[in-house]
Design a protein around this motif. Structure first.
Motif, PDB file in Angstrom:
ATOM      1  N   MET A  68       0.821  -1.215   0.000  1.00 54.39           N
ATOM      2  CA  MET A  68       0.000   0.000   0.000  1.00 54.39           C
ATOM      3  C   MET A  68       0.854   1.264   0.000  1.00 54.39           C
TER       4      MET A  68
ATOM      5  N   LEU B 121       2.024   1.986  -3.448  1.00 51.26           N
ATOM      6  CA  LEU B 121       0.981   2.587  -4.282  1.00 51.26           C
ATOM      7  C   LEU B 121       0.802   4.071  -3.961  1.00 51.26           C
ATOM      8  N   LEU B 122       0.812   4.391  -2.668  1.00 52.22           N
ATOM      9  CA  LEU B 122       0.697   5.798  -2.262  1.00 52.22           C
ATOM     10  C   LEU B 122       1.886   6.610  -2.744  1.00 52.22           C
TER      11      LEU B 122
ATOM     12  N   GLU C  33       1.503   7.623  -6.322  1.00 54.63           N
ATOM     13  CA  GLU C  33       0.537   8.701  -6.512  1.00 54.63           C
ATOM     14  C   GLU C  33       1.092  10.055  -6.081  1.00 54.63           C
TER      15      GLU C  33
ATOM     16  N   ASN D 225       1.435   2.379 -16.426  1.00 55.94           N
ATOM     17  CA  ASN D 225       1.398   1.711 -15.123  1.00 55.94           C
ATOM     18  C   ASN D 225       0.963   0.259 -15.248  1.00 55.94           C
TER      19      ASN D 225
ATOM     20  N   GLU E 152      -5.117  -2.692  -8.365  1.00 53.49           N
ATOM     21  CA  GLU E 152      -4.103  -1.925  -7.628  1.00 53.49           C
ATOM     22  C   GLU E 152      -4.143  -0.458  -8.025  1.00 53.49           C
TER      23      GLU E 152
ATOM     24  N   SER F 155      -4.778   2.488  -5.430  1.00 57.42           N
ATOM     25  CA  SER F 155      -3.841   3.599  -5.230  1.00 57.42           C
ATOM     26  C   SER F 155      -4.576   4.940  -5.226  1.00 57.42           C
ATOM     27  N   LYS F 156      -5.595   5.066  -6.074  1.00 57.16           N
ATOM     28  CA  LYS F 156      -6.384   6.305  -6.120  1.00 57.16           C
ATOM     29  C   LYS F 156      -7.230   6.453  -4.858  1.00 57.16           C
TER      30      LYS F 156
ATOM     31  N   THR G 274      -5.191   7.529  -2.020  1.00 56.66           N
ATOM     32  CA  THR G 274      -4.937   8.972  -2.124  1.00 56.66           C
ATOM     33  C   THR G 274      -6.122   9.757  -1.581  1.00 56.66           C
TER      34      THR G 274
END
Length: 277
Positions: free
Chosen positions: A1, A4-5, A8, A95, A104, A108-109, A112
Motif C-alpha cells: 500500500m 501505491l501511495l 501517486e 502503469n 491496484e 492507489s487512487k 490517495t
C-alpha cells in the motif's frame, strides 16, 4: 500500500497545478483562524467575532467542520485532474504495462482519497483545538472532547465526496467535464427535490428521500451550526421563537455515505476493468 501511495504522491508532486491547489486548500483551512481577528466598531457598538462564542468548546467542532467542508472543491479539482492526467499522459496504460493491476490502480487512487481526507481532518482538528484553547470560555477536557463526532463526520464527508470525484474523473476522463458533471448533478438533486415536494410528499418526507441521494447525504452529515449558536438562541427566545433542531451526527447518515463511497469505488473499478486502455 505504501508503494501505491508513493507512486501517486510522486505524480502529484511533479504536477505544478496540483501543488498550487493543495497548498491553497490548506492555507484556506488555516485562514479560519483569521476569523478570530475580525473586529469593528460602529459608534458605541464594538463587535469581536471571537467573543460571540463561535470558538467555544464544543461548538467549535461543529462550526469549523461545517465551514471548512466548503473548501473541499480545491481537492476535488486535484482528484479529477489526477485522473484526467492519467488518460491524457497515458500514464495509466504505462502503469498497467509495468505490472500494476487495474485493482491496484484503483486502490492507489482510493488510498490517495483517504490520505487527503485524513490529513485534512487532522489538520482541521489541530487548528480548531488551538483556536478553542485560546478563545473558548470552557476549557475542561470533558467539554473539549465532546462533540468530536463532527470531526469523524467531516472525514467521512470528504471520503465520500472525493470518491464521487474519482468516479467522475474515470467516467468522463476530462477534468473540466467531470467538474461540470458534478455541478449538473448538484442542480439535478435540487430539481428532484422540488418535484418530489411539489407533486408527491410533504417537506419532512421529501427530506428523508433526498437523504439517500449522494450529495445531499454528504451534506446531511454536518447540519448548519448557525442556529445552534448561543447568541442566536438568545435572540430567538427574546422574540418568542423556538429553535428546536437536531444537530447531531446520526449513524444511519454515516452508513448512507459509506454505502455511496463503496458504490463509487466499485463503479470506478468496474469502469476501468471494462475499458480497453
Amino acid at each position: 500500500m505504501l508503494r501505491l501511495l508513493q507512486i501517486e504522491f510522486i505524480k502529484l508532486w511533479n504536477n505544478r497545478a496540483s501543488k498550487v491547489l493543495i497548498t491553497s486548500y490548506f492555507l484556506l483551512l488555516t485562514s479560519i483562524a483569521l476569523v478570530a481577528a475580525i473586529k469593528f466598531d460602529i459608534g458605541p457598538v464594538k463587535f469581536h467575532l471571537a467573543e460571540i462564542g463561535i470558538f467555544n468548546f464544543p461548538y467549535i467542532w461543529h462550526f469549523n467542520t461545517f465551514i471548512t467542508a466548503f473548501f473541499k472543491l480545491f481537492l476535488a479539482i486535484v482528484i479529477v485532474s489526477m485522473m484526467a492526467n492519467e488518460y491524457s499522459n497515458k500514464t495509466i496504460k504505462q502503469n498497467l504495462i509495468d505490472g500494476l493491476s487495474k485493482k491496484e490502480f484503483i486502490l492507489s487512487k482510493f488510498l490517495t482519497v483517504i490520505s487527503f481526507a485524513l490529513v485534512s481532518t487532522v489538520f482541521l482538528f489541530i487548528v480548531s483545538l488551538t483556536l478553542g484553547l485560546f478563545y473558548s470560555d470552557y476549557n475542561e477536557w470533558s467539554i473539549i472532547l465532546s462533540d468530536l463526532e463532527f470531526v469523524l463526520a467531516f472525514f467521512m464527508k470528504l471520503v465520500g465526496f472525493f470518491s464521487f470525484c474519482l468516479f467522475l474523473g474515470i467516467l468522463v476522463k476530462r477534468s473540466a467535464f467531470a467538474l461540470g458533471f458534478l455541478f449538473i448533478w448538484q442542480v439535478l438533486e435540487g430539481i428532484i427535490r422540488g418535484l418530489i415536494r411539489w407533486k408527491l410528499f410533504d417537506k419532512d418526507t421529501t427530506e428523508i428521500i433526498m437523504g439517500f441521494f449522494p450529495l445531499q447525504s454528504m451534506f446531511n452529515l454536518i447540519k448548519e451550526p448557525f442556529t445552534r449558536l448561543e447568541a442566536v438562541q438568545t435572540v430567538a427566545d427574546q422574540v418568542g421563537e423556538q429553535i428546536a433542531l437536531n444537530y447531531q451526527v446520526h449513524w444511519y447518515e454515516v452508513l448512507i455515505v459509506m454505502a455511496w463511497t463503496a458504490i463509487f469505488i466499485y463503479s470506478s473499478y468496474a469502469l476501468l476493468k471494462k475499458r480497453d486502455l
